[in-house]
Each structure stands twice: as C-alpha cells, then as structure tokens.
Design a protein around this motif. Structure first.
Motif, PDB file in Angstrom:
ATOM      1  N   GLU A 307      -3.188   3.201   6.631  1.00  0.00           N
ATOM      2  CA  GLU A 307      -3.629   2.242   7.650  1.00  0.00           C
ATOM      3  C   GLU A 307      -5.054   1.772   7.390  1.00  0.00           C
ATOM      4  O   GLU A 307      -5.352   0.569   7.463  1.00  0.00           O
ATOM      5  N   GLU A 308      -5.940   2.726   7.086  1.00  0.00           N
ATOM      6  CA  GLU A 308      -7.340   2.366   6.872  1.00  0.00           C
ATOM      7  C   GLU A 308      -7.540   1.599   5.570  1.00  0.00           C
ATOM      8  O   GLU A 308      -8.362   0.678   5.504  1.00  0.00           O
ATOM      9  N   ALA A 309      -6.787   1.972   4.531  1.00  0.00           N
ATOM     10  CA  ALA A 309      -6.881   1.240   3.259  1.00  0.00           C
ATOM     11  C   ALA A 309      -6.454  -0.213   3.448  1.00  0.00           C
ATOM     12  O   ALA A 309      -7.100  -1.141   2.943  1.00  0.00           O
ATOM     13  N   LEU A 310      -5.375  -0.433   4.181  1.00  0.00           N
ATOM     14  CA  LEU A 310      -4.904  -1.795   4.448  1.00  0.00           C
ATOM     15  C   LEU A 310      -5.886  -2.563   5.330  1.00  0.00           C
ATOM     16  O   LEU A 310      -6.117  -3.762   5.130  1.00  0.00           O
ATOM     17  N   LYS A 311      -6.487  -1.863   6.290  1.00  0.00           N
ATOM     18  CA  LYS A 311      -7.458  -2.527   7.158  1.00  0.00           C
ATOM     19  C   LYS A 311      -8.678  -2.982   6.365  1.00  0.00           C
ATOM     20  O   LYS A 311      -9.208  -4.085   6.591  1.00  0.00           O
ATOM     21  N   ALA A 346       0.742  -0.344  12.937  1.00  0.00           N
ATOM     22  CA  ALA A 346      -0.618  -0.768  12.581  1.00  0.00           C
ATOM     23  C   ALA A 346      -0.686  -1.140  11.098  1.00  0.00           C
ATOM     24  O   ALA A 346      -1.278  -2.160  10.722  1.00  0.00           O
ATOM     25  N   ALA A 347      -0.069  -0.313  10.244  1.00  0.00           N
ATOM     26  CA  ALA A 347      -0.061  -0.599   8.808  1.00  0.00           C
ATOM     27  C   ALA A 347       0.678  -1.906   8.526  1.00  0.00           C
ATOM     28  O   ALA A 347       0.228  -2.726   7.709  1.00  0.00           O
ATOM     29  N   ALA A 348       1.802  -2.116   9.193  1.00  0.00           N
ATOM     30  CA  ALA A 348       2.571  -3.351   8.999  1.00  0.00           C
ATOM     31  C   ALA A 348       1.747  -4.574   9.386  1.00  0.00           C
ATOM     32  O   ALA A 348       1.753  -5.596   8.685  1.00  0.00           O
ATOM     33  N   VAL A 352       0.775  -7.502   6.743  1.00  0.00           N
ATOM     34  CA  VAL A 352       1.212  -8.890   6.955  1.00  0.00           C
ATOM     35  C   VAL A 352       0.013  -9.824   7.031  1.00  0.00           C
ATOM     36  O   VAL A 352       0.043 -10.944   6.497  1.00  0.00           O
ATOM     37  N   THR A 353      -1.038  -9.388   7.683  1.00  0.00           N
ATOM     38  CA  THR A 353      -2.225 -10.233   7.813  1.00  0.00           C
ATOM     39  C   THR A 353      -2.824 -10.551   6.445  1.00  0.00           C
ATOM     40  O   THR A 353      -3.250 -11.686   6.186  1.00  0.00           O
TER      41      THR A 353
END
Length: 424
Positions: A307-311, A346-348, A352-353
């Motif tokens: 989640e944090e890596a994607l954020k 949250a990861a999804a 997607v963003t």
C-alpha cells in the motif's frame, strides 16, 4: 540465590499465537473465530493462502477483526509481571524479570539531573530510565511531553556539538526513542519542528542520519517516526530532504531484504516528506521508482508495504520525471497492474490512480502498451465490477476508453454499463 524455577512464569496458552507460538502483540480474529498475532496471519495471507491455518477451513473473507478484549488481558498480564511480549519493539527488556514501575518523583529527579549534563553520553542511565517510564503507559508519555523544558533538553542533546562520528550513538538512540514515544502528546508539533530544524539546525538531522545508518531496528523505526512528525509543512519537508545522505538512507531502508517494520516506517516517512515538487523530483533521481518496483514484485512484501509503495509511486507520478521513470521501467507498470487485485481496497485505489495518471491523463504510450502486455484490461474490468469506490470505478471507465480506442481486440465492443464480464 534465586533459582531459575522461581523466576519461571507460565504463559496462558490462549495468549500465544497459533502460528509463531509467541505472546501476541496485536491479536486479530479470522472469520473462523480463531485468533492470531496480526503479523503472523498477515504473512500467511500475503503468501496467497486462503485457509485458516489452525482449522484449514476456507476463508470467505480475509478481513482481520481486532480482538480488543484479548489484547487488554495480555496487556494487564504483561504489566503485572513487567514481562514484555517476546520480540516486542514496544518494550525494552527490563534489568530483572520483576522490575517495578519507576515512581513519578524519581522521574522528576532524573529529568532535573538532565539539565546538569551537556552531552547525552554522560546521562545515558537517566535517559534509559526515562525511556522505560515512557513505555509504561500513555499517561506517563503525557507527563513527559507536558514537562516544562523537557523536550527542549532532548532536542539539545540530539543536536549537541561535535562531529557525527564523535557522538555516542547509544545515548542518542535513547533520546530518539523517548521523542518517538511522546511525539503524539506534544501539543505544538510545529514548535518541535522549529526547535529541531532551525534552532539546532543540521546537527539534529546529522544525529538522526547517524541512527538511521547504524542504529538498532527499533531506533531506526523511531527515527523515521520522529522525522515524519516534524515534517509539518513544505519548508520543514525540504529542509529534511536536503540534508545530505538522509533521503538516500531512507530509500536504502526500503530494500526488500530489510526488516518489514523498518521498510514500512521508512516508506511512511518518505510519503510524508514527498509533498513538495522538488522532493518528488529528487526521489526520482535517487532511484525511488526502481526500489518501489522491487517491493511490488517481492512476494514477502506485507500488505502495508505494498500500500505504501503504491502510494509513494502515486505521489511521484504527479511530476514529469516520475512518470518518465515509471514508463521506462516496464516491470514497474506490470507490477502496478499485478497489485490491482487481491491486496486491499487502498492498494487498488493507489494502483488505479497511477495507471489513470500515466495512461489516461498524460497519455503515455509506453505505459499503455505495458498495461496491455500485463493483461491489465482484464484486471481493470474485474476491479471495475467489484465493490470498489465510485472514484475507482470512474477511473477504470476512463482507462477502458483509452484501451478501446487503441485496441482491436474484443475490448473495443465492451459496454461499460454491463454488470458482468464478457468471456474472452
């Protein structure tokens, strides 16, 4: 002489995690009713398992429900013996198995003594006892945070004179642990930031860098927490980010082979620091995209890490340099696609963003092709028809428009109003 048998304390069996057999630090229950320590069961689920380890029943949901009653019982039991849960980073091992809590008048005396010292190395014992006091309860942390002049003394120790190599890292670690414990009780976080970044200047940051490089696991986690807490505005974030060696060290701490808790703390800190554009660009130039891509592909990455890596990738994708690196690294794009499903909502949303930004908003052809090669269209369709948020559904619809125009496949006749997935 006290025999070992006299010091033995029987641990109630239901306090132990069925997987690790250690005392649970964060007990959570599966839908089967069996309780596990969060870190153990999360690793089990992250490995792709969809059964309860104890009963081997299939899980109709992987939601983890905190078992607050059991957590409270374990806390009461641990406090009564002063025996911290095994491997816990929230406690330091006491000097004896039945070490009593420090009385408040003794703590006042220890704080008063700190004023007489000019270096943390000469007050290591006092700092250690104060850190123990802070760990004991929320009320204790509040007492320390509200003690007049105490936080300033800690900051002065952290920013003490001398080269980083000459500083006593053990004493500095105690200072950082105390600051990390009490930071949420400090009323004026901006004032703390000013003390550490302006009054003590680069000396505080030099000490924090030293701990991040050579400190223990729990002190490195505390360092990341303190840095995150003082990044209260754009000016503070830039001052921290421009400290030579600090951003590279935080990025280095996110390598897959590092301790998962260190990775998560470092990523959280980097996310907090990355708001200003110049910090985002610097992170990109330091190789952040490649490091984050490795975390996405690492099978041992926890849900929180993904989640944090994607954020953080979402953050750097808002600048041209970040989008360029993401598009150059086809493995990064495919890693983002692979994490669209089966991680968390949250990861999804973060994934997607990112894809929406590079493929739809900025129409990066290389990214569009990488999504196609990674079977991204199918995953976008699946996500769109899941129980996702309206915002995610709209971004999926926008992405489908792009691929419908660019593709001659069956996707070109897909009706986004349908409620099922067309067979391919």
């Amino acid at each position: 002489m006290v025999r070992d048998d006299d010091l033995y304390v029987a641990v109630p069996s239901f306090f132990r995690c069925p997987i690790s057999l250690d005392i649970m630090k964060s007990p959570v229950s599966l839908c089967t009713g069996v309780t596990y320590d969060r870190s153990s069961i999360q690793r089990w689920l992250d490995d792709g398992n969809n059964t309860c380890p104890a009963t081997m029943q299939l899980l109709h949901t992987k939601d983890l429900l905190p078992n607050r009653n059991l957590h409270r019982l374990i806390q009461i039991w641990s406090d009564s013996f002063r025996l911290p849960p095994r491997n816990s980073t929230s406690f330091s091992p006491p000097s004896s198995p039945f070490q009593p809590p420090l009385p408040k008048d003794q703590i006042r005396h220890l704080i008063h003594r700190l004023d007489a010292y000019t270096e943390p190395s000469s007050s290591f014992d006092s700092l250690s006892k104060i850190a123990q006091f802070a760990r004991e309860s929320d009320d204790n942390r509040k007492i320390l945070a509200e003690r007049d002049g105490f936080i300033q003394v800690l900051v002065e120790f952290l920013g003490g004179s001398g080269n980083a190599e000459d500083k006593n890292i053990g004493a500095l670690e105690q200072v950082v642990r105390i600051l990390d414990l009490v930071k949420d009780k400090i009323q004026d976080r901006e004032e703390l930031s000013r003390w550490m970044l302006k009054k003590s200047g680069q000396d505080c940051l030099a000490s924090l860098l030293l701990i991040a490089q050579h400190g223990s696991v729990d002190s490195r986690i505390a360092t990341a927490g303190v840095l995150e807490s003082i990044s209260v505005n754009a000016e503070a974030k830039i001052l921290i980010a421009e400290k030579e060696g600090l951003l590279p060290q935080l990025l280095k701490s996110t390598a897959p082979e590092k301790d998962p808790t260190v990775i998560e703390a470092s990523l959280s800190c980097l996310i907090a620091l990355s708001t200003p554009k110049r910090v985002k660009v610097r992170l990109v130039h330091l190789g952040a995209v490649k490091l984050l891509s490795k975390l996405l592909w690492d099978p041992n990455s926890t849900t929180a890490t993904v989640e944090e890596a994607l954020k953080l990738l979402e953050t750097v994708s808002s600048v041209k340099e970040g989008r360029g690196k993401i598009c150059e690294d086809g493995k990064c794009v495919s890693g983002i696609v692979q994490r669209l499903l089966k991680v968390s909502s949250a990861a999804a949303e973060h994934a997607v963003t990112i894809l929406w930004s590079v493929c739809y908003l900025f129409k990066e052809r290389a990214a569009q092709e990488a999504v196609g090669r990674a079977n991204g269209l199918t995953k976008i369709l699946l996500l769109m028809q899941s129980n996702c948020s309206p915002a995610v559904r709209q971004m999926c619809a926008d992405l489908l428009k792009i691929f419908r125009v660019n593709s001659k496949s069956v996707i070109s006749c897909y009706d986004t109003k349908t409620t099922h997935i067309m067979p391919f």
